[in-house]
Design an enzyme around this catalytic site. Structure first.
Site, PDB file in Angstrom:
ATOM      1  N   LYS A  43       0.859  -1.183   0.000  1.00  0.00           N
ATOM      2  CA  LYS A  43       0.000   0.000   0.000  1.00  0.00           C
ATOM      3  C   LYS A  43       0.895   1.232   0.000  1.00  0.00           C
ATOM      4  O   LYS A  43       1.977   1.226   0.612  1.00  0.00           O
ATOM      5  CB  LYS A  43      -0.884  -0.011   1.260  1.00  0.00           C
ATOM      6  CG  LYS A  43      -1.696   1.248   1.498  1.00  0.00           C
ATOM      7  CD  LYS A  43      -2.778   1.452   0.463  1.00  0.00           C
ATOM      8  CE  LYS A  43      -3.553   2.761   0.671  1.00  0.00           C
ATOM      9  NZ  LYS A  43      -4.443   3.059  -0.471  1.00  0.00           N
ATOM     10  N   CYS A 126      -2.444   9.410  -6.782  1.00  0.00           N
ATOM     11  CA  CYS A 126      -3.592   9.119  -5.917  1.00  0.00           C
ATOM     12  C   CYS A 126      -4.715  10.105  -6.241  1.00  0.00           C
ATOM     13  O   CYS A 126      -4.518  11.316  -6.160  1.00  0.00           O
ATOM     14  CB  CYS A 126      -3.232   9.208  -4.440  1.00  0.00           C
ATOM     15  SG  CYS A 126      -4.716   8.953  -3.417  1.00  0.00           S
TER      16      CYS A 126
HETATM   17  O1  RRO Z   1      -5.840   5.281  -0.977  1.00  0.00           O
HETATM   18  C1  RRO Z   1      -6.451   5.696  -1.978  1.00  0.00           C
HETATM   19  O2  RRO Z   1      -7.464   6.393  -1.880  1.00  0.00           O
HETATM   20  C2  RRO Z   1      -5.998   5.385  -3.341  1.00  0.00           C
HETATM   21  C3  RRO Z   1      -4.699   5.480  -3.770  1.00  0.00           C
HETATM   22 BR1  RRO Z   1      -3.285   5.930  -2.651  1.00  0.00          BR
HETATM   23  C4  RRO Z   1      -4.377   5.267  -5.143  1.00  0.00           C
HETATM   24  O3  RRO Z   1      -3.219   5.367  -5.593  1.00  0.00           O
HETATM   25  N1  RRO Z   1      -5.391   4.960  -5.967  1.00  0.00           N
HETATM   26  C5  RRO Z   1      -6.675   4.848  -5.544  1.00  0.00           C
HETATM   27  O4  RRO Z   1      -7.570   4.564  -6.354  1.00  0.00           O
HETATM   28  N2  RRO Z   1      -6.955   5.060  -4.227  1.00  0.00           N
END
Ligand code: RRO
Length: 305
Positions: A43, A126
């Site tokens: 993550k 993100c």
């Molecule tokens: O954690 C998120 O909301 C998230 C991330 Br970091 C990302 O790179 N892509 C996404 O769809 N959600």
């Protein structure tokens, strides 16, 4: 078992988890390590630990998913500890995904996460930091962040790229990636600025309102983006194809576009870690059917009309 050649890595298994899919703790990462995934991605980690958005923040809708997770993660110090423990339990390469909120954080994250990481995956895409643009859509910021990270690591770097809907913007990013020396590209992240409305309830179903769309709907954006990277870099930058892979045949199409290996998030959520073996077997059957002796032989071979 199918092998993938991803830069210097000879992978036993051609898939990884798309960052964000069940990969924010040691237990979850060990499940991926024990599966037929050929490599492991964490993550995205930030400087401070984050609970993420309160939600509701995630839905699976058929073969698609929408999320407004908001980057929940244990923070970079804990992630560095998790990854060093993980590395004592697996030989598979680990891509550690990171996102600093400013240059100082980016440098510090790179420095601290590097010793345990095989590759630093820089998440420039993100879509769920409300009020903040995705860095990759800003060329100056992109160049500054990547230069800062390169200054603070001796490891290879990957960029997790947002979907580019505009070829000019993608080419601009490619020029920066070439100048700075990006080693891998992971394409693509979810499509941001999406919304899920339940018309029966007359309700916006995510809180915050907007989120990133993933899953099968992304396939053609992913293939298009991967092909553009492949043509720009002439195959010299290894590409991990991500976005809408629900079968080995989808992965085969990504390979034909130019991807060397693959990542899956929505399918992993739906099916669990067994999806890696299933899709790899299907991909192996496709390669045989089309007379390719290896996955590497199929990379970039999509013919033009
Ligand atoms: O954690 C998120 O909301 C998230 C991330 Br970091 C990302 O790179 N892509 C996404 O769809 N959600």
């Amino acid at each position: 078992m199918l092998k993938a050649k991803l830069g210097e890595y000879e992978l036993d298994g051609v898939f990884t988890n798309g960052s964000g899919a069940n990969d924010d703790s040691l237990d979850k990462l060990l499940q991926i390590a024990d599966s037929r995934a050929g490599f492991i991605t964490t993550k995205t980690t930030t400087f401070l630990p984050r609970p993420g958005n309160p939600g509701p923040r995630f839905y699976i809708l058929g073969n698609n998913a929408i999320n407004a997770m908001g980057l929940p993660n244990p923070g970079y110090k804990e992630m560095a500890r998790i990854v060093s423990e993980l590395k004592t339990r697996t030989k598979k390469p680990v891509f550690v995904s990171m996102s600093g909120f400013n240059l100082e954080e980016s440098g510090e994250l790179a420095k601290t996460l590097s010793p345990a990481a095989d590759v630093l995956e820089v998440n420039l895409s993100c879509p769920n930091l409300m009020g903040k643009s995705q860095i990759i859509y800003n060329p100056e910021q992109t160049e500054a962040v990547l230069k800062e990270i390169k200054k603070n690591t001796n490891k290879k770097i990957a960029v997790k790229a947002a979907p580019f809907l505009d070829p000019g913007m993608q080419n601009e990013f490619c020029e920066i990636a070439k100048k700075v020396g990006v080693d891998f590209i992971v394409a693509i992240n979810t499509v941001g600025n999406c919304m899920y409305i339940d018309a029966d309830r007359e309700k916006i179903m995510l809180k915050p309102k907007w989120g990133g769309l993933g899953g099968e709907a992304l396939k053609m954006i992913g293939w298009g983006n991967v092909r553009r990277y492949y043509e720009f870099f002439k195959g010299s930058v290894p590409i991990i194809g991500c976005g809408g892979i629900v079968s080995g045949k989808d992965a085969f199409a990504y390979a034909l576009a130019g991807a060397n290996a693959f990542a899956s998030a929505t399918t992993l959520y739906k099916e669990g870690v067994g999806c890696f073996g299933r899709m790899e077997d299907e991909l192996e059957a496709e390669l045989k059917k089309h007379n390719y002796a290896s996955l590497a032989d199929a990379v970039g071979k999509a013919k033009e009309f």
